[in-house]
Write an enzyme that holds these catalytic residues in place. Structure first.
Site, mmCIF file in Angstrom:
data_model
loop_
_atom_site.group_PDB
_atom_site.id
_atom_site.type_symbol
_atom_site.label_atom_id
_atom_site.label_comp_id
_atom_site.label_asym_id
_atom_site.label_seq_id
_atom_site.Cartn_x
_atom_site.Cartn_y
_atom_site.Cartn_z
ATOM 1 N N ASP A 1 7.649 -22.487 -5.920
ATOM 2 C CA ASP A 1 6.623 -21.597 -7.190
ATOM 3 C C ASP A 1 5.796 -23.238 -7.923
ATOM 4 O OD1 ASP A 1 6.770 -18.779 -8.719
ATOM 5 O OD2 ASP A 1 5.724 -20.409 -9.343
ATOM 6 N N TYR B 1 -8.738 -10.299 -5.689
ATOM 7 C CA TYR B 1 -7.921 -10.298 -5.717
ATOM 8 C C TYR B 1 -7.632 -9.280 -4.926
ATOM 9 C CZ TYR B 1 -2.346 -8.571 -7.079
ATOM 10 O OH TYR B 1 -1.901 -8.246 -6.702
ATOM 11 N N ASN C 1 5.479 -13.850 -1.890
ATOM 12 C CA ASN C 1 5.513 -13.211 -2.533
ATOM 13 C C ASN C 1 4.032 -14.060 -3.994
ATOM 14 O OD1 ASN C 1 6.479 -11.293 -5.506
ATOM 15 N ND2 ASN C 1 7.158 -13.065 -5.824
ATOM 16 N N PRO D 1 2.975 -2.951 -4.279
ATOM 17 C CA PRO D 1 3.514 -2.838 -5.064
ATOM 18 C C PRO D 1 2.198 -1.921 -5.825
ATOM 19 C CG PRO D 1 4.314 -4.911 -5.218
ATOM 20 C CD PRO D 1 2.998 -4.604 -4.432
ATOM 21 N N SER E 1 -0.368 -5.262 -2.430
ATOM 22 C CA SER E 1 -0.868 -4.581 -3.326
ATOM 23 C C SER E 1 -1.663 -2.993 -3.275
ATOM 24 C CB SER E 1 -1.984 -5.072 -4.410
ATOM 25 O OG SER E 1 -2.239 -4.441 -5.584
ATOM 26 N N ASP F 1 2.728 -26.426 -4.599
ATOM 27 C CA ASP F 1 1.643 -25.547 -4.334
ATOM 28 C C ASP F 1 1.656 -24.704 -3.146
ATOM 29 O OD1 ASP F 1 -0.873 -24.447 -4.315
ATOM 30 O OD2 ASP F 1 -2.154 -25.211 -5.213
ATOM 31 N N VAL F 2 1.431 -23.807 -2.694
ATOM 32 C CA VAL F 2 1.324 -23.146 -1.455
ATOM 33 C C VAL F 2 0.253 -22.566 -1.024
ATOM 34 C CG1 VAL F 2 3.037 -21.484 -2.116
ATOM 35 C CG2 VAL F 2 0.628 -20.078 -2.263
ATOM 36 N N LYS G 1 -5.144 -9.050 -0.833
ATOM 37 C CA LYS G 1 -4.312 -8.332 -0.657
ATOM 38 C C LYS G 1 -4.590 -7.582 0.690
ATOM 39 C CE LYS G 1 -1.620 -9.393 -3.468
ATOM 40 N NZ LYS G 1 -0.278 -10.779 -3.506
#
Ligand SMILES: NC(=O)c1ccc[n+]([C@@H]2O[C@H](COP(=O)([O-])OP(=O)(O)OC[C@H]3O[C@@H](n4cnc5c(N)ncnc54)[C@H](O)[C@@H]3O)[C@@H](O)[C@H]2O)c1
Length: 227
Positions: free
Chosen positions: A14, A131, A65, A161, A118, A38-39, A135
């Site tokens: 994270d 966003y 995630n 989700p 999402s 930082d991904v 997704k």
């Protein structure tokens, strides 16, 4: 926490300090490692995967995630810089993490990649264009990578989700009230979604029970979007 309770050692990657979560996960008795990274940074991702491998000796499961979101607003107020940052974190990050973790999975001749996407993609939720687009891109990623990795016995699936009362969302009481008022009626099961609603699907997709399922997206939103 669910995967740890079922015996997995867990590396938590994270950008912010995940020590508290690591302590909570460790309470389940599994080995944990909190890695700040930082991904969207190639060097951070490489170092995170090296740290996980040196701590645990293997990587069986990758859960993509980590992601960023943004305050809802009309699409023309987003701007290119924020659009690029969203794509860097939400799509380039999972790409680089997958690229770095597939070689150790190939060594094991088994692997699981689980992308948290999402249901906003399926519902066509407005005012979060970058966003929702990120997704949607990850659903395409899930399908195409599943085809590339099938012969390696590595499955790639996604969980979508709905509006979920994670700690961050639950603190935004006005947003929660607005969702209940304006959207709850669209759900088949009319109650708040909580993280525990998602954990079982993640556990299933990480397990041997799902070994012949790949390229799929499981929508967990109380029966709003149905495909
Ligand atoms: N909560 C919801 O309603 C909801 C709905 C659909 C999908 N999701 C997805 O579920 C996942 C978890 O969401 P959440 O609600 O727990 O959000 P959250 O913001 O609480 O968790 C996301 C985590 O990602 C981390 N992160 C952000 N940018 C990062 C980066 N560049 N590098 C590394 N880590 C970074 C954050 O620090 C945070 O800990 C996300 O992929 C999100 O898009 C959430």
């Amino acid at each position: 926490m669910r995967l740890a309770a079922e015996g997995a050692d867990v590396a938590l990657v994270d950008i912010s300090d995940s020590d508290v979560t690591a302590a909570e996960v460790a309470a389940s008795g599994s080995r944990t490692l909190a890695i700040r990274a930082d991904v969207s940074s190639e060097t951070d991702v490489q170092s995170a995967v090296e740290q996980a491998l040196s701590a645990f000796g293997r990587i069986d499961i990758l859960v993509n995630n980590a992601a960023m979101t943004a305050p809802p607003r009309p699409f023309d107020q987003i701007g290119p810089a924020e659009w690029r940052r969203m794509m860097d974190v939400n799509t380039l990050g999972p790409y680089m993490l997958s690229r770095a973790t597939v070689p150790p999975m190939r060594t094991l001749k088994r692997g699981r990649i689980i992308n948290i996407v999402s249901a906003t993609f399926h519902q066509g939720v407005p005012f979060l264009l970058h966003y929702v687009s990120s997704k949607g891109a990850m659903i395409g990623f899930t399908r195409a990578l599943a085809r590339e990795l099938g012969n390696d016995n590595i499955t790639v699936n996604a969980i979508a989700p709905g509006f979920t009362l994670t700690e961050r969302i639950a603190r935004q009481t006005e947003r929660v009230e607005a969702f209940r008022r304006d959207n709850m009626r669209a759900l088949s099961i009319k109650r708040d979604e909580v993280p525990e609603d998602i954990a079982g699907a993640a556990s299933f997709l990480a397990s041997d029970d799902s070994s012949f399922i790949t390229g799929q997206t499981i929508i967990i939103d109380g029966g709003w979007a149905m495909i």
